[in-house]
Write a protein that holds these residues in place. Structure first.
Motif, PDB file in Angstrom:
ATOM      1  N   GLU A 273       0.826  -1.092   0.160  1.00 30.72           N
ATOM      2  CA  GLU A 273      -0.088   0.041  -0.009  1.00 30.72           C
ATOM      3  C   GLU A 273       0.845   1.308   0.059  1.00 30.72           C
ATOM      4  N   THR A 277       1.162   4.165  -2.798  1.00 26.66           N
ATOM      5  CA  THR A 277       0.701   5.264  -2.803  1.00 26.66           C
ATOM      6  C   THR A 277       1.756   6.360  -3.139  1.00 26.66           C
ATOM      7  N   LEU A 289      -4.328  -1.492  -6.075  1.00 26.54           N
ATOM      8  CA  LEU A 289      -4.165  -2.858  -5.605  1.00 26.54           C
ATOM      9  C   LEU A 289      -5.231  -3.914  -5.371  1.00 26.54           C
TER      10      LEU A 289
END
Length: 399
Positions: A273, A277, A289
């Protein structure tokens, strides 16, 4: 089409063009010779020239291995034969067309091909001598029909052609050697990264084992059941550590690596994650994702390698697909496999990474295969570029 397949296709195309060129030159030699009339001696020498032209084909037509000793030895023998024929013709007659007109363009073309392959693939110690000898034979061929100024000029032109063939072969040889050195460097760096990951992984698990053993000693008298649980955890951690050590150490081939190399943090699939980002903040495309299955408790080397697959896919999308608008990252866990896919929708056609020579993918392939996995990269069915990797989760347990 991958880069090696494309390279092989170009080699086959060049070989086919060479065969066509030699055939056309042989037809020209025959037509020119018959147009001026031939005596029996002239016919015999035409057949000798054709035989020498045909003899060059087995030298430049196959794909030789680098450093071949047979190739320059055969080239030296062929050059000696050609020079002997030239000397015999000069001794036998001094008139230009008495012995059949053309001096042997097919033979000259074949010998130029021999100069190229000897320079490109021959053994380093013999290749220069063989190239020089064949170049001399090519230069002397026009002198078979006389020593006029025009024929001497043709001989010099063929010498320049031989030098050009040798230069092209040498350039390709140096380029290939440079690429091999670069690939070896990438693999060495990848193994050094494995060593750093192994250090961090072992330190993490051994520290946990020590802490659990210390805790079990203090609670042994008060709660024996907790000791059994702690021992089971220690056993699992130790078994996982040993299995991962066998997998990682198996690919380390550089014992001279400095032991004080800076340690890199272990990033795994659970940290994807933040990676996406950061990508979304620095690229025009939007990365998404998709996770299918539980990503916890994966073998650490599989988790970190999967993370690096995603990192490589995002990097390639940023560098080589500037028109991409979205990048889909899919991670799926099955009972036996961890599957990773990075796909972008870029419209720019590309057969291989345009910059960096694909060395990042080469190093990543080394890492994935070391774990018993597979990795592929290529155009997607619906367009864009797709990077797929598959990691076995249990294949190395019994090693």
């Amino acid at each position: 089409m991958s880069t090696p397949d494309l390279r092989r296709w170009w080699v086959r195309l060049a070989q086919a063009a060479g065969l066509v060129a030699i055939g056309l030159l042989a037809l020209f030699d025959l037509r020119f010779s018959t147009s001026v009339g031939m005596s029996p001696a002239a016919l015999l020498l035409v057949l000798v020239r054709m035989g020498l032209a045909v003899a060059t084909v087995p030298l430049w037509l196959p794909v030789h291995r680098l450093g071949s000793r047979w190739l320059p030895a055969a080239a030296l023998a062929l050059a000696a034969t050609s020079l002997a024929v030239t000397a015999a013709i000069r001794v036998a007659a001094n008139s230009s067309y008495l012995l059949g007109g053309s001096w042997g363009l097919a033979e000259a073309g074949g010998l130029l091909g021999v100069v190229f392959v000897v320079t490109r693939w021959g053994a380093p110690r013999l290749a220069p001598w063989a190239a020089v000898a064949v170049g001399l034979a090519v230069t002397a061929i026009p002198l078979r029909t006389g020593t006029d100024t025009v024929l001497v000029i043709f001989g010099l032109l063929q010498a320049l052609a031989a030098a050009g063939a040798a230069g092209v072969g040498l350039y390709l040889r140096i380029t290939a050697a440079g690429r091999e050195r670069a690939i070896a460097l990438v693999r060495a760096e990848q193994r050094a990264e494995f060593a750093r990951d192994l250090h961090d992984f072992i330190a993490h698990h051994v520290t946990g084992i020590v802490v659990q053993a210390q805790g079990a000693r203090f609670v042994a008298e008060q709660d024996p059941r907790r000791v059994i649980v702690a021992l089971e955890q220690i056993e699992r951690a130790g078994a996982e550590t040993m299995a991962s050590m066998r997998r990682m150490v198996g690919v380390l081939r550089n014992p001279d690596a400095p032991p004080d190399a800076p340690l890199a943090p272990l990033a795994g699939v659970t940290e994807l994650e933040p990676l996406l980002t950061g990508f979304n903040g620095a690229a025009n495309a939007s990365a998404r994702l998709h996770v299918d299955g539980d990503l916890d408790a994966l073998p650490v080397e599989v988790s970190t390698s999967a993370y690096r697959v995603v990192m490589e896919g995002l990097t390639n999308a940023r560098q080589h697909a500037p028109d991409a608008r979205s990048v889909d990252v899919a991670v799926r866990r099955t009972p036996d496999w961890l599957l990773v896919r990075v796909a972008d929708d870029g419209a720019s056609p590309r057969t291989a990474p345009a910059r960096g020579h694909g060395f990042g993918l080469i190093g990543l392939t080394e890492r994935v295969r070391a774990l018993g996995g597979t990795i592929t990269a290529g155009p997607g069915v619906a367009g864009g570029w797709v990077l797929d990797a598959a990691f076995p989760l249990h294949s190395a347990v019994g090693r």
